[in-house]
Structures are given as C-alpha cells and as structure tokens.
Design a protein around this motif. Sequence first.
Motif, PDB file in Angstrom:
ATOM      1  N   SER A 281     -12.406 135.499  -0.195  1.00 50.87           N
ATOM      2  CA  SER A 281     -12.677 134.059  -0.250  1.00 50.87           C
ATOM      3  C   SER A 281     -13.709 133.675  -1.303  1.00 50.87           C
ATOM      4  O   SER A 281     -14.750 134.310  -1.440  1.00 50.87           O
ATOM      5  N   THR A 282     -13.351 132.656  -2.029  1.00 53.70           N
ATOM      6  CA  THR A 282     -14.276 131.804  -2.774  1.00 53.70           C
ATOM      7  C   THR A 282     -13.795 130.368  -2.655  1.00 53.70           C
ATOM      8  O   THR A 282     -14.569 129.466  -2.399  1.00 53.70           O
ATOM      9  N   TRP A 299     -20.940 133.679  -3.231  1.00 55.43           N
ATOM     10  CA  TRP A 299     -19.506 133.809  -2.956  1.00 55.43           C
ATOM     11  C   TRP A 299     -18.784 134.440  -4.141  1.00 55.43           C
ATOM     12  O   TRP A 299     -17.964 135.348  -3.976  1.00 55.43           O
ATOM     13  N   ARG A 344     -18.237 134.537   4.694  1.00 55.34           N
ATOM     14  CA  ARG A 344     -17.076 134.880   3.874  1.00 55.34           C
ATOM     15  C   ARG A 344     -15.893 135.206   4.780  1.00 55.34           C
ATOM     16  O   ARG A 344     -16.049 135.375   5.990  1.00 55.34           O
TER      17      ARG A 344
END
Length: 921
Positions: A281-282, A299, A344
């Motif tokens: 994830s970002t 992130w 995250r």
Amino acid sequence: MRKHHYLLICLIFLMSSPALFAQKIDKEYNKKIKEYTTDPRFLPASVLNLVDDPNVPSPRKYFGQIIGAPGVMHRTSEIYAYYQELAKASPFIKVEQIGTTEEGRAINLVVIGNDESMNRIDHYKQQLAKLSDPRKISSAEADKIITDTKPIFYLNGGLHSTEMGSPEMLMELAYRLITDQSEDIKNIRENVIVLINPTSEPDGRDKQVDWYYRYTKSRTEYDDGFPRSTPYWGKYVFHDNNRDGLQVSQELSKAIFKAYFDWHPTVMLDLHESVPLLYISTGTGPYNDNMDPIAIGEWQVMANHDITTLASQGLPGTFTWAFFDGWWPGYAMWVANNHNSIGRFYETFGNAGANTYLRDLSRQSYAGDPATSREWYRPAPPTELINWSSRNNTNYMQAGVLASLTYTADNQKLLLRNFYQKGVNSIKRGVEENPKAFVIPKEQRDPAMAAYLVNQLRVQGIEVHKANSGSNAGDYVVFLDQPYRNLAVTLLAQQNYPKDAKFPPYDDIAWSLDYIYGVDVKKEDTVKFQKRNMSLVTSDVKYVGNVEGSGNSYVLNYKAQNTVLSAMYWIKSENKKAKISVLDEQQIINGDTLQVGSVIFKDITKAQADQMGKDFGFDLKAASPNGIQHEVSPPKVAIYHSWFSTQDEGWSRYTFEQRKLPYTSIDKDDLKSGKLREKFDVILVPRMRGSVSDFIYGVDSKLGPMPFTKTAEFPSHGTPDATTDMTGGPGMDGMNELKKFVDAGGVLVTLDNSTTMAAETGIARELKPYNASGLFHPGSVVTTKTRRTDSPIMYGYPEISHIFRGNGPLYQVDKYNRDMIVMQYGTKPLKDEIDYTGPVMGMPDRKVEAPKKDDTKAPPYVLSGMVRNEQTIIGHGGIFNVPQGNGRIIAFTFDPLHRYLNHHDAPLVWNVLINWNHLGN
C-alpha cells in the motif's frame, strides 16, 4: 584440572552456539514448499530453509503438514493451540488475550522478541508511551529514550474472513522468528518486537473454515459462480469490519485499539488478499488532508523497499500505488496513521481456501491499467493466466513481511525519531495554526449525542476538557496543542475532497462527526478558555436529563433525540398503564413552546420520569398538553435479511440492539410463509447490494441445497441465523406476501438500494427510477429540505437540515404525486415545479409576468465531501411516503443507519416506528 575444566566449558559453549554451527534445515519442509509452489518464480529464497529445531515444533511436526499444504485450513482454536505450544517451548514468544468476540471466542496477541526484549517488555512499552506524548519529555530526553527503545511491529491477520492465508502464514513466520539463528532473522529478533494478531476476526475465521470444508474445497474451478464466502463473518459485520475505525463498535476493533494504546506499535501491517499478486500500500491519493508529510514519505519508502527486496528475489507481480487512495481514516490499521505511527496493508492473491486454481487476470485492472501491464509501479507484471496455490500466497506474503521487518530493524532509530517528531509537529500545528480548539457547547439539540461525541473522541485518545465555572460551565473543549491534533481536526472539521481527483475514491469521503452525530461543534481560532479553570475528562461522560416538576404526566420537547423510541419501549415494559402521545401541533405551555412532535408520557411516576432522564438523557417537564395529538403504540418490528447480502442488515441489527429496540430477524422463508401482518407492524429492509432480481431470487438455486446449520462437523455455522437452504430467494410468492403485508396496514421501510426492490416489483408502483446524468455522489454530507412539514417522519428536524448520502439509486414520482416526497435533496425545487409565467395559447387575456427572481441564497448542497454534477439531484426525493392499500411504503434513497455512524439521520427511522400507524392523511 582447571585447564581441562575451562576447555570443557568452551567446548559446551561452542557446541551450543548456533551462530558458530550451522543449524539443521528441515529438508522435508523445503521439499514440500517447492512441491506446493506452482512456479519457481513464485518461490523467494527468504521463505526456504526453515530450521529443524529439536525443541520447538514446526508447523509440519505439529500439524503433520506444512503451511500452504493443499486442502488444509486451520480453525482459530487450532491456531491458538499452536502458538501456546510455541510459547511453552521457547522463551522468545508469549501469548496474551486482548479481547473476546461477540460470539465468545478469544482474541489473542502473540509477542515475539529475543531474551532481552522479553525480559524488558514493560520497559519498552513505557518508552514508546513516553515518545507518544512529546509534551512530557524534552528533545534531549527523547534522544535518550530512542537509544534505549526498540520499535514494535504489529501484524494483523484474518480480518476479512475469505482472505484465509494470513492466519496460516503467520504461524510459519512465528516459528521462523523464534528458531532461526541466521543473521537476517537474528537482526529482526534482536532489534524489533513483533506483535501478531493471528486471526483478528475469530468468529468469521471459524465460519469460513467450516464453509471451505463444507462447500468450496470440492470445487475445481474458481470462477464457477459458487459463493466463496460464508454469508456471515462476525455476529453483525461482514466486510465492513475494516470500516469500523471511527465507531470502534465491534469487539475486534476494540481489541486492535487496545493493542495500539497498550503498545504504541511503530508500524502496523494488515495482511489482506484480493489483487494479483502482491500489492504494497501507498495509494493513488488524494491522501487525507491532515496526514503528516513524514507519514506519507514513510509509506513510499517502506513500499519501495519491500518491492525492491522482492524484486531481488525474482518475484513477479508485486506493485504499489494503483490500488486504494489514502483518504478515509476509518480503516483498522489507520489507528496507527491517526496516532503518529505507520499504518500499512498488503493485498496478496488468495483463493479463499487452500485449493490450487488456474486464475484469469485478463479482465482485472487498477488505476486504469491492466493488472498484467508493465508500469513504473509494477516493473515485473504477471501473465494473464496463472496457476495459483495457497503456498504461493504464503510465499509472497511472508517474503514481504520479512522485508518490512528487516527495514524496521535496520532503521529503528529513524522510525522512532519520526514517531516522536510527528507528535511534535502535531502539537506545533495546534499552537500555530487555526483552529486552536473545538468547543462542544452544553446547549445541544440532543445532549446525549454530545456526550457520545466526547466519549468517541476519548476512544481515539483525543484529550477533552470540561469548563467548570463561568458562563461556559459545562462546555467541552478540545484544545489542539496535543499529540493527536491532526486526528481531532480530521474528525471535527469538514472534508473537502478534490473534485478533479483522477481516480474514484476508495470509500466514503466525508465523516465530519458534528454533522453525522447531529452535534453543534464550534471552531475557535482564539482560545477563550483557560485550562486552569477546566478539568481533563478522564472517564466516559453521560448526560443526565433534567426532570422539572412532579405529577403523572411529563412532556419532552422533541428534537429528534436518538433515545426517545428506546425510552418508549422501556416505559411500556416497566409500566403497563403508561400511555404515550405525540403532539401534532405546536403549543405553548407555561411560556414554553412545545414543538410539533413533542412527546407526552402519561400515567407514569416521578421515579420513572427521573429514570428516563437518567438512562435516556433527555429533559422532561411535568405538564399535560391538550392540543391535537395521537397515541403511540411501539410497533412489532422485523428486520429482513437475504442470504445473498448481509452486510448492512448486520449494521441495522447492531444499531437496534445498541438502542435496545426489540426486533425479529426474518429471511426469505418467513416472507414465503406469509401471515406477516399478523406478526409484525413494520418490516425494515436494510440496504443490500445487487439488483432486484438478486433480492427476489437470492443465491442461485441451481447451487442448492446449501444448509447453513450448526452440526458437529461444522459447529460455527447456524449463527446469527440458520437455514436448511440458503439458495433461492423469496421469489414472486414472497414478494406477493410482502405486498399483502402492506395492503393489510403494515409499514414497509426500505433503505437505499433496497428501495429498488419495492419500486421495481410493483409494491410501490408510483416510484420510478431516475437517472441523474453525470451524478457522482460518493459518501458525503449534503443539505436537505423538508417538503412535508406535517409528516411525522420529519418531526424534530428543522426545515433545512442535512443527511449523509452515498451513491445510491434515485427515484421520482409523477408531478401529481409529489406530496409523496417527504424530504428532498437540496433546497431548490425541480424545474417542472417552478410556476410558468409566460403566455398561454387559448388564453389571450392572460397576463404575462416576468419570471420571479429568487433572491434567496440557497445553502450549499455539499456540506462535507464532494458531489459532481450536484444540480442533477437537487429537488429530487430523499424520502418517499407511498400509500398502498391500508399501509405504507416509506422509501429512503439513502441509508440513515449507515455503519453506526450517521446518528443524526437515524431518528428519521425512529420517527417512522414511533408514528407507524399515523403516517398518512
């Protein structure tokens, strides 16, 4: 002799030092990993070479199979038992309970670290607690604390029950972390404390494992139309258990919050399964407006580190960016982002079980690009067809976690410094930027909801003070010079989602608690309060209503308070002689104006009035208004659920139970059996996904029979409801029985998408689908106007108000039926409702008037969030009151019971129930 003794000690030391002598590798485990991995490219080196420890049982030795073995899934009790066995065998691991589910299962937390970490565990928890509040330590003290602190890395498994791989993988990971003496694993064990929530939704895990063994293990094709999920996960909440981070209503959320505030993990990683082959994830953005830039940078850095590490091991199909956005703060792991840690998630590719399937990726795309295309964020894409196994999933997920743990171990001081600095930045912004504070005045439409807001802020760790003296005594104040200032602003300010965002939002885009709770909150750019004259709120607050006078009749000035219906049921159960009436006209009694909808409790005692004021948080006055009024008879309510979609029905059940409102849960079989009016006064059909045909026919009957019953072999099934066959729906016979219920005087309440069922099956024939061209209406708070001020549905609400609405269907009625619209969106009329002032052929003497200019300034439609092409919805119906036979269909085109969040809207439903037999002219 001494020389020989010294040599013997040295020899014993050397023989017991795994750093100097290579550990024995479990060759059989390696063999099976390779056998169950479908392609060498799916096998990273970091997951091979699990050690064969003589004292600690590996998953293979304990279960007789390695993790990821075809056809093998473990229930929560088996998973917990394995961790307990590890804890008996190794000093590097312990297990503690952090919660209990709604169905009574334990929620456990596993703690892993080296000897030094485990011996000083309380010290490290205290150190992180100090870093979490920079007001209590100096910068120099923070530097000292950071040098004597280890980061804590929290891993969350099994949140979404069909995503079955993480509870399995985490067992193998735990064994690896406590037994492996390689430099890479020792680096993690010595420099990071690892927390594992093995199966954060134990109720759903057990139901899903039973479902797998009962139904899907025998399936040979993945895309064969068979449901991959059990109909229920938790007692109430399905997939939305990852949308409970603002409410913190479910036991699994409470456990995650407890873990956070007990430990203050530096990083929290949620392990999901949906997209191929591993997403880190970002998000595409837009990111939440109040996120610290440090967090956004973290992130990116951590995702790129993980992808690079996996690329170095040759894994295709890993990517970032093109999934999710980063806007809504209510996901489970956002407890970390909201409190200056790092939240995250991963999405690996799962098969909802332990079967190996040939999967087709050709129709999948993310952020507009095919899942198989090579992009800057996906440098090594997968092929359109892949043969995917449970072991592949384990390999990817574990390799990613090991990479992330390594980054944390290698950068522990940086991450701890960032954790502290984000708190410093938050406090600084609270001092230097506006607003400086939020004030919750004591005078409220619903004081009990103001108290609820204070308590919800405290659940989030936000400090709230109460004024003790002066003209503002009783006001609550959130000063923003505190570590969680950014979260306070996120929750109490309006959201302004950018209209030009390139990609659609991942979820709701507005959540302003003042609007959705119906609480007046004021921004203060100048702090008028002195903390020395205030007290910090350290426990839950409760509004106790004021009861004036004495007698046997008491009146409540009704303003759509959330607890009124609850009080009605309560007083009726306590006092069989009690009577309740609702005023249908405004009255003035002893100088006090009683609004339309005011409630009169008759033939009750002073003690009972006092108890209502205390328990339900509203103010009563002894009085006996005469005026036009109608008697209230609290209804017998049914809440309908399909076996096709149970998500929002669960939220409705939860809301009713929290409000202590009695109901009966019914399904397709109850509709088909008929005689509904003999059993119920009101049937509520919550929002459900799918089309009208899904509602009528449910799960494809060709797949049946499919029992959902508790058996010795499948003990978790049969709750919260049971059936001998989930397939099929109520059918046209059931629809006819539902219409008979309305014709006989019953009230059918449909929420959001379920209104499609009432309209398109002919139960509410007057409702016609309306396509608002170009309308894009993600979950936002919007302005509404009451069109029928005489309707009891709108009692307690001002003429201009607001509701929370997402992308639900719209319906319209012919112009001659517009009095069926009780409430509309926006404040302007529809075009065909504007009087024509031009010439009329055949009426030559008609006076032609210039169109009247409307100088009134309409309030903005969007109060929080964003709506595109909003002009296409303004004027259209939000709530319809459709007469049918002797009954009514009350059709909402939004969900007033959305996720136990929009409490301001819920009394619209309570009004229907209070006045169920007095809804029409």
